[in-house]
Scaffold this motif. Structure first.
Motif, short mmCIF file in Angstrom:
data_model
loop_
_atom_site.label_atom_id
_atom_site.label_comp_id
_atom_site.label_asym_id
_atom_site.label_seq_id
_atom_site.Cartn_x
_atom_site.Cartn_y
_atom_site.Cartn_z
N THR A 1 0.84 -1.19 0.00
CA THR A 1 0.00 0.00 0.00
C THR A 1 0.88 1.24 0.00
O THR A 1 1.83 1.30 0.79
CB THR A 1 -0.90 0.04 1.25
N HIS B 1 -1.99 7.64 6.05
CA HIS B 1 -2.88 7.22 4.97
C HIS B 1 -3.98 6.28 5.47
O HIS B 1 -4.96 6.05 4.78
CB HIS B 1 -2.09 6.53 3.86
N SER B 2 -3.81 5.73 6.68
CA SER B 2 -4.80 4.81 7.24
C SER B 2 -5.87 5.58 8.02
O SER B 2 -5.54 6.43 8.85
CB SER B 2 -4.12 3.81 8.19
N GLU C 1 -8.87 1.87 10.94
CA GLU C 1 -7.84 0.91 10.55
C GLU C 1 -6.66 0.96 11.52
O GLU C 1 -6.07 -0.07 11.85
CB GLU C 1 -7.37 1.21 9.13
N ASN D 1 -5.16 -2.13 13.58
CA ASN D 1 -3.74 -2.46 13.54
C ASN D 1 -3.14 -2.50 14.94
O ASN D 1 -2.28 -3.34 15.24
CB ASN D 1 -2.98 -1.44 12.68
#
Length: 424
Positions: A68, A199-200, A204, A208
């Protein structure tokens, strides 16, 4: 096998010979440069203590694709594009007595081909040398490229050779590198970074975090540096509420704040009980970091972007960091890292090396005071081995040297190669 005098006769400077038939060049569909090139006797006159010599070196330029595209604050502020791959310079070397070592350096976004090109120029200078003379060889390679300086790309290319030499020395001794250096511990506190990039989305990041803690990782680092600081605070509030007050938590601004913003954000972040605030200012702003560190209760960490011991010394001398974060491949390898670690210990600094856990686990284990090591799973496809993590700690492997071997996937991602000398 050619001795040094014979090789000097057969291969003068700039000469190239075809690869030996028993070791065909690796292709994988890439443009591959394979040379067998040797040099004259080194200026150093070997004595009775010289029991072995470097006979063969292989360089590989390997590009690791990221699943990603990765974004931190530098992307949000327009300074950089999302990162899609990491370029690695691998050095494999062998000696007349059959000992081997492997080391690597890396570059993100740009610079990988440059590291490979400089390493290709330097490699012949090691043929015929005693692999035990690591400090002298570092200096020799540094002076070979003195016109391009003693930091940055030049010494990052040297780092891959230096790390391979240390790996070889530890393997020859039959010891993990940490034990060869003199370990203070057999495991090191570890924290995860790769799950907290900007970016997450927050949901998310929380998922994580749960996965990281369940895997045995001890702490979490979250990226900050949004143009709107309130968004950072909302995100961090969600993370702290999700993991609880007892889990070690760090943040990383990736150099994106100016001094007033860093001061305001630093005060606002005090309530989260952070282990550190990382790179709140430009990496070379020693005075700004020092003033911030003196004004906050939360420790300030920095250093990962610096490319020499001398640059780190400016931070240390200014009192700019509570926690120093050197990167061995960036500052010239293990030889330089050990110099910096001695300076950091003398000034009672904490240590949290950046990235490359496969190398830094050993170096952190040999630091006198309790350090942290950064867990990144990005590099795992490059190696056949995995780091053992449990109870919040990463454990030093029992395997000799760094304890890593290149995987077939790493070979498949190879874009260029170069061989110098002849393998015994």
């Amino acid at each position: 096998m050619l001795d040094v005098d014979q090789s000097s006769t057969l291969a003068s400077e700039g000469e190239r010979q075809a690869p030996s038939p028993e070791r065909p060049p690796h292709t994988q569909g890439h443009d591959v440069v394979t040379t067998t090139q040797t040099t004259a006797n080194a200026a150093h006159t070997a004595g009775d203590a010289t029991l072995d010599r470097i006979s063969w070196i292989k360089l590989s330029s390997v590009t690791l694709p990221l699943a990603t595209p990765v974004s931190d604050a530098k992307v949000l502020t327009g300074r950089q594009k999302p990162m899609t791959e990491v370029a690695f310079l691998f050095v494999e070397l062998a000696t007349e007595a059959g000992h081997e070592g492997v080391g690597f350096s890396y570059s993100k976004r740009a610079g990988g081909p440059g590291q490979f090109a400089h390493a290709k120029e330097l490699a012949p200078d090691l043929i015929g040398e005693d692999p035990s003379d690591i400090g002298r060889l570092w200096t020799k390679l540094c002076w070979a490229g003195a016109s391009v300086g003693r930091s940055g790309l030049a010494t990052q290319a040297i780092a891959a050779f230096d790390i391979a030499l240390w790996d070889l020395k530890a393997k020859r001794a039959g010891l993990p590198l940490a034990k060869l250096l003199g370990a203070h511990r057999d495991s090191v506190r570890c924290y995860n970074t790769s799950g907290g990039f900007l970016h997450s989305p927050t949901e998310e990041v929380l998922e994580n975090a749960t996965a990281s803690l369940a895997s045995g990782i001890g702490g979490l680092k979250i990226k900050v540096g949004h143009p709107d600081g309130k968004q950072d605070l909302r995100r961090l509030t969600s993370v702290r509420e999700h993991i609880g007050d007892d889990v070690p938590l760090m943040v990383d601004a990736n150099q994106q704040w100016d001094r007033p913003t860093a001061q305001r954000m630093g005060r606002a972040l005090e309530e989260f009980g952070l282990v550190w605030i990382e790179e709140p200012l430009d990496a070379y702003d020693a005075q700004g970091h020092a003033a911030l560190a003196a004004s906050l209760d939360t420790p300030v960490a920095t250093g990962e972007m610096l490319a020499s011991v001398a640059e780190h010394w400016e931070l240390i001398r200014a009192g700019a960091a509570d926690i120093i974060q050197p990167d061995a491949p960036r500052i010239g390898g293990i030889t330089q890292f050990l110099k910096l670690a001695a300076l950091a210990d003398l000034h009672h600094l904490q240590l949290a090396p950046h990235y490359a856990m496969e190398i830094h686990l050993h170096l952190a284990a040999a630091y006198p005071s309790e350090p942290w090591v950064e867990h990144f799973d990005w590099l795992e496809p490059l190696f056949n081995e995995r780091m053992h993590i449990s109870d919040g700690r990463m454990h030093v492997p029992s395997r000799p040297g760094l304890g890593i071997t290149l995987s077939e996937q790493a070979r498949a991602w190879t874009r260029a190669e170069c061989e110098v000398g002849k393998r015994a």
